[in-house]
Design a protein around this motif. Structure first.
Motif, PDB file in Angstrom:
ATOM      1  N   TRP A  93      -5.319  -9.179   4.495  1.00 18.16           N
ATOM      2  CA  TRP A  93      -4.005  -8.533   4.400  1.00 18.16           C
ATOM      3  C   TRP A  93      -3.082  -9.299   3.450  1.00 18.16           C
ATOM      4  N   ILE A 115      -5.309  -5.070  10.850  1.00 21.14           N
ATOM      5  CA  ILE A 115      -4.641  -6.068  10.007  1.00 21.14           C
ATOM      6  C   ILE A 115      -4.618  -7.422  10.718  1.00 21.14           C
ATOM      7  N   ALA A 152       2.302  -8.793  10.687  1.00 26.59           N
ATOM      8  CA  ALA A 152       1.945  -8.249   9.377  1.00 26.59           C
ATOM      9  C   ALA A 152       3.078  -8.431   8.368  1.00 26.59           C
TER      10      ALA A 152
END
Length: 678
Positions: free
Chosen positions: A609, A602, A476
């Protein structure tokens, strides 16, 4: 003043009150000492064969002896056999009083020294004549006849004289009596009856006055302690001309005294005079400072972080040590420390007053206690709490307290402040412009089975689970173009073992992959982990107290909630995550399982994202916080808890402490503790 009522009962003392009063009357209170008393005594010891080590007076002593020779000669004459023979009808007491009267202008020590010198003169003369007399030397025989030295009785008398000389008390209380008696023995007088009686009386007098002397010494010591205590009150309570005015009575040494530091392979030295101005930290502790490993680690870490920011010295002063017992211990504990210390030979055992003062006035208990001096003034009696809590923000030291620092810095404090002392990677910003983030996680998850190594994430073993969490967090973070450092913060031995396996798994994910340049896993050392927990407790406790009394700044309420949550999750043995950007107040604390679930979503839609990151101008924390809105967690109530905390330094002066969990007053034992502590 002497009183006959002070004497013990008994026939032996029937006239001693009068005698001792007369003795006292022979003494002037303005009596003087003699500067060469030690030199004269060494010569006397040579003369009487008490020591075989020959002593030669120096030039200055020889000059002083010239002035003393007339009175020594006069006393020698008074002790000579002819003079004693002419006084035979006089009592021993009268003869003694005459000696003391001749010496009325000298103090008691000088009287004893001069009487011994006069006696030694006669003794040596008689002895040498005796030695030569036995060789049929006509000169010796003539001198013996002219001086009337009484050789006909000297056989047994010399043995008696030697025994009496050996029995002379070092205190000198019986010297005047004994000198007359021994001189009479040498001269051949038959004084055995008087000798036995007098020696018995001398012994009684000696024992009595020895007891009185001990009482006087105790009173004198009491007075010295009182004076020293008052001196400490004065120097610690106000501004002095410079730091030396405080350091000299503390260290009991002069300005030219050398202090040493062995923090590195190369020994460093300074003089006490070098500490005259600026800031000096006097570190009090007992001799076993290494037993306080946590406190020592804090002070060393503080020094390493701040010495480049502010110039100051640390001087260690052990309190309550025994000089004859602790030489080896002292030599060990001064090695590898950033503070200066006195050479062992220069230490003075005068710290009992300081120990009493520090215990009474400051609550000193043997643990390291740093007192801060600045240009002749004590600005912090115990700065440990400042050092522990504030680190580099505490320097340069000034006349402020922790409330002042909260007011000054509170609105700028985030995860970087919480993780101080944990690892340099969490507190030092790099030179490039890339945003730097830190994520720490801790605790454990409640497992659904003892053997948790199955496919479902909810029942993965903790090391695999935290490894997966770190992997998804890096995935992420990668599109946000940030640098990320991670660590597992363990709180007990079991979690320490877990930290090692998590480290292995996370590094496996990083090494040789796209994460290698921007992601890093940091292993936290045991001492630093302990510091983190004690410091987090201090932060939460101080902010809780401020909130209770209505002085908590609204800008730092988030810091209170984050630190309290970390402690609460740790008490519940529940997994948690804290992430923030260095140099800012941006920080998120979250339940680790909810955080894990958010990262899973995510990962499942990484394109969405990335879009959110672009829309949020790359603000990773802002976008992540938005995602976590849908993964709220409820703070669990702790049915039973045990909150123990050692309060350092000036914080000990606060009126009571309240638990950060239940807000109940805590009881003070050695530390503060609340509720279910056993």
């Amino acid at each position: 003043m002497f009183s006959s009522q002070m004497l013990p009962a008994g026939d032996e003392w029937r006239c001693e009150g009068r005698l001792l009063k007369e003795t006292q009357n022979t003494h002037s209170f303005s009596a003087k000492s003699i500067p060469v008393a030690d030199a004269v005594m060494k010569i006397v010891e040579n003369t009487l064969n008490i020591t075989t080590q020959s002593y030669e007076p120096n030039g200055e002593e020889n000059l002083a002896l010239v002035d003393l020779r007339p009175i020594i000669q006069k006393i020698s004459c008074e002790l000579s056999p002819n003079c004693l023979a002419s006084q035979a009808q006089g009592s021993l007491e009268q003869r003694t009083l005459k000696l003391l009267t001749l010496l009325d202008r000298f103090n008691w020590e000088a009287k004893i020294v001069i009487i011994l010198a006069g006696f030694a003169t006669n003794f040596a003369e008689s002895f040498l004549i005796k030695e030569v007399y036995n060789t049929d030397n006509t000169m010796a025989k003539g001198l013996e006849i002219l001086k009337g030295l009484g050789q006909k009785h000297t056989g047994d008398n010399w043995e008696t004289a030697y025994k009496l000389i050996s029995s002379l008390q070092p205190s000198g209380s019986s010297i005047p009596f004994s000198s007359i008696i021994i001189s009479s023995v040498i001269s051949g007088d038959r004084v055995s009856t008087e000798l036995v009686s007098t020696i018995k009386r001398i012994e009684i007098i000696y024992n009595y006055f020895s007891s009185r002397l001990k009482q006087c010494q105790a009173l004198e010591q009491e007075e010295k302690i009182k004076e020293k205590y008052e001196e400490f009150t004065r120097i610690f309570g106000g501004r002095q001309a410079d730091n030396i005015e405080i350091l000299k009575p503390l260290l009991c040494c002069g300005e030219e005294e050398v202090l040493i530091c062995n923090s590195t392979n190369k020994e460093k030295k300074i003089k006490l005079s070098d500490l005259k101005k600026g800031t000096v930290i006097v570190l009090f502790s007992n001799i076993y400072i290494d037993t306080y490993s946590e406190e020592v680690s804090i002070i060393k870490a503080f020094y390493n972080k701040t010495i480049t920011i502010s110039q100051y010295y640390i001087v260690w002063l052990p309190i309550g040590y025994k000089k004859e017992e602790h030489r080896t211990t002292y030599a060990k504990v001064v090695v590898g420390k950033p503070w200066y210390y006195l050479k062992y030979e220069s230490l003075a055992e005068q710290y009992v007053v300081l120990e009493n003062y520090s215990r009474k006035e400051w609550g000193f208990n043997g643990k390291p206690m740093p007192m801060v001096l600045n240009n002749g003034q004590v600005i912090h009696h115990d700065a440990f709490s400042l050092i522990h809590m504030w680190g580099h923000l505490a320097v340069p030291f000034g006349m402020y307290n922790e409330t002042d620092l909260w007011r000054k810095h509170g609105h700028n404090l985030g995860i970087q402040f919480i993780l101080s002392y944990l690892h340099d990677d969490f507190t030092i910003l790099g030179n490039d412009q890339t945003p730097q983030y830190v994520c720490v996680f801790g605790g454990k998850r409640p497992h659904k089975s003892k053997d948790a190594r199955v496919a479902n994430n909810s029942t993965l073993a903790d090391d695999e689970w935290f490894g997966n969490l770190a992997g998804m967090l890096m995935a992420a973070a990668l599109p946000a173009n940030i640098k990320l450092k991670m660590a597992y913060l363990w709180a007990n031995r079991e979690e320490a073992d877990l930290a090692m396996t998590i480290k292995t798994k996370v590094k496996t994910i990083i090494n040789g992959t796209q994460y290698e340049e921007s992601m890093r896993y940091v292993q936290v050392e045991q001492a630093n982990a302990k510091l983190f927990w004690s410091r987090t407790e201090s932060i939460a406790l101080q902010l809780s107290m401020q909130k209770k009394y209505g002085t908590l700044d609204v800008n730092i309420e988030a810091l209170l909630e984050n630190t309290r949550s970390i402690l609460q999750f740790n008490q519940l043995n529940t997994a948690w995550v804290a992430i923030g950007r260095l140099g800012t107040t941006d920080m998120i604390f979250h339940d680790a399982e909810k955080f894990f679930n958010c990262l899973e979503h995510i990962k499942g839609d990484i394109r969405k994202w990335k879009t959110e990151l672009n829309a949020g101008a790359g603000n990773f924390i802002k976008v992540l916080r938005g995602r976590l809105v849908g993964y709220k967690y409820e703070t669990k109530e702790i049915e039973k808890h045990c909150f123990k905390h050692v309060v350092y330094g000036d914080a000990m002066q606060k009126e009571g402490m309240h638990c950060v969990f239940c807000n109940k007053p805590m009881k003070m034992v050695v530390h503060y503790e609340c509720c279910d502590c056993e």
